[in-house]
Design a protein around this motif. Structure first.
Motif, short mmCIF file in Angstrom:
data_model
loop_
_atom_site.label_atom_id
_atom_site.label_comp_id
_atom_site.label_asym_id
_atom_site.label_seq_id
_atom_site.Cartn_x
_atom_site.Cartn_y
_atom_site.Cartn_z
N GLY A 83 20.41 35.16 23.42
CA GLY A 83 20.61 35.06 22.08
C GLY A 83 20.42 35.48 20.97
N ARG A 84 18.86 35.01 20.73
CA ARG A 84 17.87 36.14 19.82
C ARG A 84 18.29 37.76 20.28
N ALA A 85 17.85 38.31 21.02
CA ALA A 85 17.60 39.60 22.40
C ALA A 85 19.09 39.82 21.39
N LEU A 86 20.33 39.21 21.73
CA LEU A 86 21.48 40.02 20.74
C LEU A 86 21.32 40.18 19.39
N VAL A 87 21.33 38.91 18.54
CA VAL A 87 20.59 39.29 17.46
C VAL A 87 20.84 40.20 16.34
N VAL A 88 18.79 40.54 17.12
CA VAL A 88 18.29 41.75 17.14
C VAL A 88 18.88 43.24 17.26
N PHE A 89 19.95 43.08 18.61
CA PHE A 89 19.83 44.15 18.44
C PHE A 89 21.26 44.77 17.34
N LEU A 90 22.05 44.01 17.55
CA LEU A 90 23.06 43.88 16.89
C LEU A 90 22.29 44.47 15.01
N CYS A 91 21.50 43.16 14.58
CA CYS A 91 20.75 44.06 13.40
C CYS A 91 20.06 45.98 13.55
N LEU A 109 23.49 47.78 12.87
CA LEU A 109 24.12 47.84 12.12
C LEU A 109 23.62 48.26 10.07
N LEU A 110 21.65 48.11 10.22
CA LEU A 110 21.51 48.96 9.41
C LEU A 110 22.00 50.61 9.59
N PRO A 111 22.24 51.06 11.00
CA PRO A 111 22.68 52.28 11.18
C PRO A 111 23.95 52.53 10.58
N GLY A 112 24.39 52.34 10.88
CA GLY A 112 25.99 52.43 11.30
C GLY A 112 26.14 51.95 9.41
N THR A 113 25.51 51.11 8.63
CA THR A 113 25.91 50.81 7.05
C THR A 113 25.15 52.41 6.48
N VAL A 114 24.81 52.50 6.74
CA VAL A 114 24.21 54.04 6.49
C VAL A 114 25.23 55.04 6.37
N PHE A 115 25.54 54.80 7.91
CA PHE A 115 25.80 56.27 7.81
C PHE A 115 27.62 55.67 7.19
N LEU A 116 27.99 54.89 7.37
CA LEU A 116 29.43 54.60 7.01
C LEU A 116 29.27 54.95 5.17
N LEU A 117 28.28 54.57 4.57
CA LEU A 117 28.26 54.43 3.07
C LEU A 117 27.82 56.00 2.68
N VAL A 118 26.88 56.36 3.13
CA VAL A 118 26.11 57.14 2.72
C VAL A 118 26.45 58.69 3.89
N LEU A 119 26.20 58.85 4.90
CA LEU A 119 26.46 60.29 5.71
C LEU A 119 28.08 60.82 5.45
N LEU A 120 28.84 59.92 6.31
CA LEU A 120 30.33 59.92 6.48
C LEU A 120 31.03 60.50 5.18
N PRO A 121 30.84 60.41 3.65
CA PRO A 121 31.64 60.37 2.46
C PRO A 121 30.81 61.94 1.71
#
Length: 97
Positions: free
Chosen positions: A56-64, A67-79
């Motif tokens: 469970g901890r490994a899955l949470v770390v993997f999702l985090c 999440l960070l690169p995905g957020t940067v991509f959606l908010l900065v690079l895609l626009p």
């Protein structure tokens, strides 16, 4: 007065001696409930949950980490990429036909 007489005098007065323990004593092992008395299902449940804790901890770390690169991509690079692409479409001088 001897020490024995002093201790008896203190006991008669209701006071405590200097050698009396100030903190409560720990219970001995006789007061513990043996594991065999408890039903087995809570122990099995906690062991099962503890087994799932590491994945469970490994899955949470993997999702985090996703999440960070995905957020940067959606908010900065895609626009930014959309603006550059639309700019090329609007300002291109290539005519078809």
């Amino acid at each position: 007065m001897s020490e024995q007489q002093e201790m008896e005098a203190e006991e008669d007065e209701g006071g405590t001696s200097d050698t009396a323990p100030m903190l409560p004593q720990r219970r001995s092992a006789d007061y513990r409930i043996p594991v065999l008395v408890c039903p087995g299902w809570p122990i099995l449940t906690t062991e099962g949950l503890r087994t799932l804790l590491l994945p469970g901890r490994a899955l949470v770390v993997f999702l985090c980490h996703l999440l960070l690169p995905g957020t940067v991509f959606l908010l900065v690079l895609l626009p930014a990429a959309a603006i550059v692409y639309l700019g090329f479409l609007c300002h291109s001088r290539v005519s078809i036909g």
